[in-house]
Motif scaffolding. Structure first.
Motif, short mmCIF file in Angstrom:
data_model
loop_
_atom_site.label_atom_id
_atom_site.label_comp_id
_atom_site.label_asym_id
_atom_site.label_seq_id
_atom_site.Cartn_x
_atom_site.Cartn_y
_atom_site.Cartn_z
N ILE A 116 -9.32 -18.17 -37.02
CA ILE A 116 -7.99 -18.73 -37.37
C ILE A 116 -8.16 -20.23 -38.08
CG2 ILE A 116 -6.17 -19.90 -36.41
CD1 ILE A 116 -5.97 -16.98 -36.06
N THR A 117 -7.61 -20.37 -39.17
CA THR A 117 -7.66 -21.67 -40.01
C THR A 117 -6.21 -22.16 -39.51
OG1 THR A 117 -8.45 -20.78 -41.66
CG2 THR A 117 -7.18 -22.63 -42.25
N GLU A 118 -6.27 -23.42 -39.01
CA GLU A 118 -5.41 -24.18 -38.41
C GLU A 118 -4.83 -25.43 -39.30
OE1 GLU A 118 -4.91 -25.43 -33.58
OE2 GLU A 118 -6.39 -26.61 -34.93
N LEU A 154 3.49 -32.57 -32.43
CA LEU A 154 2.89 -31.97 -33.61
C LEU A 154 3.49 -30.61 -33.91
CD1 LEU A 154 0.73 -34.13 -32.56
CD2 LEU A 154 -1.06 -32.73 -33.56
N ALA A 155 3.65 -30.20 -35.26
CA ALA A 155 3.76 -28.85 -35.55
C ALA A 155 2.52 -28.41 -35.96
CB ALA A 155 4.79 -28.82 -36.62
N TYR A 156 2.26 -26.82 -35.82
CA TYR A 156 1.19 -26.22 -36.13
C TYR A 156 1.39 -24.99 -36.84
CZ TYR A 156 1.48 -23.40 -32.07
OH TYR A 156 1.83 -22.35 -30.97
N ALA A 157 0.25 -24.79 -37.82
CA ALA A 157 0.46 -23.28 -38.54
C ALA A 157 -1.03 -22.67 -38.12
CB ALA A 157 0.72 -23.38 -39.74
N TRP A 158 -1.16 -21.52 -37.98
CA TRP A 158 -2.20 -20.79 -37.91
C TRP A 158 -2.13 -19.42 -38.72
CZ3 TRP A 158 -3.46 -19.50 -32.03
CH2 TRP A 158 -3.88 -20.54 -31.50
N VAL A 193 0.38 -20.62 -46.26
CA VAL A 193 1.21 -20.80 -45.01
C VAL A 193 2.58 -20.51 -45.61
CG1 VAL A 193 2.36 -22.29 -43.48
CG2 VAL A 193 -0.16 -22.21 -43.72
N ARG A 194 2.87 -21.22 -46.70
CA ARG A 194 4.52 -21.00 -47.24
C ARG A 194 4.63 -19.78 -47.71
NH1 ARG A 194 2.44 -24.73 -51.00
NH2 ARG A 194 2.37 -24.12 -53.10
N GLU A 195 3.54 -19.18 -48.28
CA GLU A 195 3.83 -17.83 -48.90
C GLU A 195 3.84 -16.74 -47.83
OE1 GLU A 195 0.75 -16.97 -51.68
OE2 GLU A 195 1.70 -18.24 -53.42
N ALA A 196 3.07 -16.83 -46.66
CA ALA A 196 3.23 -16.06 -45.65
C ALA A 196 4.59 -16.29 -44.84
CB ALA A 196 2.06 -16.18 -44.44
N LEU A 197 4.99 -17.39 -44.80
CA LEU A 197 6.37 -17.68 -44.14
C LEU A 197 7.56 -17.19 -45.12
CD1 LEU A 197 8.09 -19.06 -42.08
CD2 LEU A 197 7.87 -21.21 -43.14
N ARG A 198 7.39 -17.23 -46.42
CA ARG A 198 8.47 -16.76 -47.30
C ARG A 198 8.38 -15.12 -47.21
NH1 ARG A 198 7.96 -14.08 -51.71
NH2 ARG A 198 5.81 -14.95 -51.93
N ARG A 199 7.32 -14.56 -47.08
CA ARG A 199 7.42 -13.17 -46.82
C ARG A 199 8.11 -12.77 -45.54
NH1 ARG A 199 2.27 -13.42 -49.35
NH2 ARG A 199 1.25 -13.48 -47.42
N GLY A 200 7.52 -13.18 -44.55
CA GLY A 200 8.20 -13.14 -43.30
C GLY A 200 9.74 -13.24 -43.28
N VAL A 201 10.15 -14.19 -43.76
CA VAL A 201 11.54 -14.65 -43.63
C VAL A 201 12.64 -13.66 -44.38
CG1 VAL A 201 13.38 -16.33 -44.40
CG2 VAL A 201 11.28 -16.99 -42.89
N SER A 202 11.74 -13.20 -45.49
CA SER A 202 12.50 -12.14 -46.51
C SER A 202 12.77 -11.02 -45.83
CB SER A 202 11.75 -12.07 -47.91
OG SER A 202 10.51 -11.26 -47.63
N ILE A 259 1.35 -17.82 -37.70
CA ILE A 259 2.07 -18.38 -36.30
C ILE A 259 2.30 -19.74 -36.64
CG2 ILE A 259 1.46 -19.06 -33.81
CD1 ILE A 259 -0.14 -16.38 -33.56
N LEU A 260 3.77 -19.98 -36.19
CA LEU A 260 3.96 -21.47 -36.44
C LEU A 260 4.55 -21.91 -35.11
CD1 LEU A 260 6.25 -21.33 -39.56
CD2 LEU A 260 4.10 -22.20 -39.40
#
Length: 226
Positions: free
Chosen positions: A158-160, A203-207, A49-58, A138-139
């Protein structure tokens, strides 16, 4: 100052919207520091999750929110946010509160299950369809009214994970999840959520999944027969 919908330019990027940037920083820290309970599967999911988010934000993605929309359950949002600011994930809740005027709350079901329309809604924060356009993850956040029962369902491909921000929920009657706890659901895992009678739950969620699966799924669930 919180940005309003009418202030959004058609070519707006994440760097133009610091409130969104701060929120994603908090999500990154959540998936970096929340304990995995010794589970290698959960630890791997958190890293993904965090690596996908990092790449997306970058990539300084496009910000393209849908028109703001409320549902009956959002009458409980203020209470849920108030409770969350008193808990250990208060920085995330405060960052989320900054973008709440921009959120488009949805049901996701083609036909809302009986009794659920007043007790549930979700809002995406990033994903292939926005409001911040990132195609690897997806967050979002999901809000439940007191006493809500969220029907059993499973996600194809989907892993959630859910992270409780306020209130408390149970999944499949197998534990109680309070603020700061994580629920992990692998693909095809049938799960049902119940909420206590006293307070709402936020709740927050990540897919995480293949890009095609993420693009196709918009919280429309695959139900399994009894």
């Amino acid at each position: 100052m919180t940005m309003l919908q009418e202030d959004i330019a058609p070519d707006l990027r994440l760097k133009d919207c610091p409130d969104w940037g701060y929120l994603f920083r908090e999500f990154y820290e959540l998936y970096r520091f929340l304990p995995s309970g010794g589970s290698p599967r959960i630890r791997s999911h958190q890293r993904t999750v965090r690596e996908a988010l990092r790449r997306g934000v970058s990539k300084n993605p496009v910000v393209a929110p849908q028109p703001p929309a409320d549902k009956p359950v959002t009458a409980h949002l203020k209470r849920a946010l108030d409770l969350g600011r008193e808990q250990n994930l208060a920085p995330v809740v405060r960052a989320l509160e900054s973008v709440t005027p921009l959120l488009s709350w949805q049901y996701g079901y083609e036909k809302v299950p009986k009794g659920l329309s007043g007790g549930y809604a979700y809002a995406e924060l990033c994903g292939p369809h926005g409001p911040v356009v990132i195609d690897e993850v997806i967050l979002g956040v999901v809000l439940f009214a007191p006493g809500c029962t969220y029907p059993a369902h499973a996600h194809k491909g989907i892993t959630e994970s859910y992270i409780c921000l306020s209130g408390a929920v149970s999944e499949n009657h197998q534990g109680v999840y309070a603020p700061g706890s994580m629920i992990f659901n692998p693909p095809e895992h049938l799960h049902r959520i119940t909420v206590g009678d006293r307070d709402p739950a936020l709740l927050a969620y990540a897919w995480i999944g293949d890009r095609g699966d993420l693009s196709d799924q918009k919280m429309v669930f695959t139900r399994k027969g009894r």
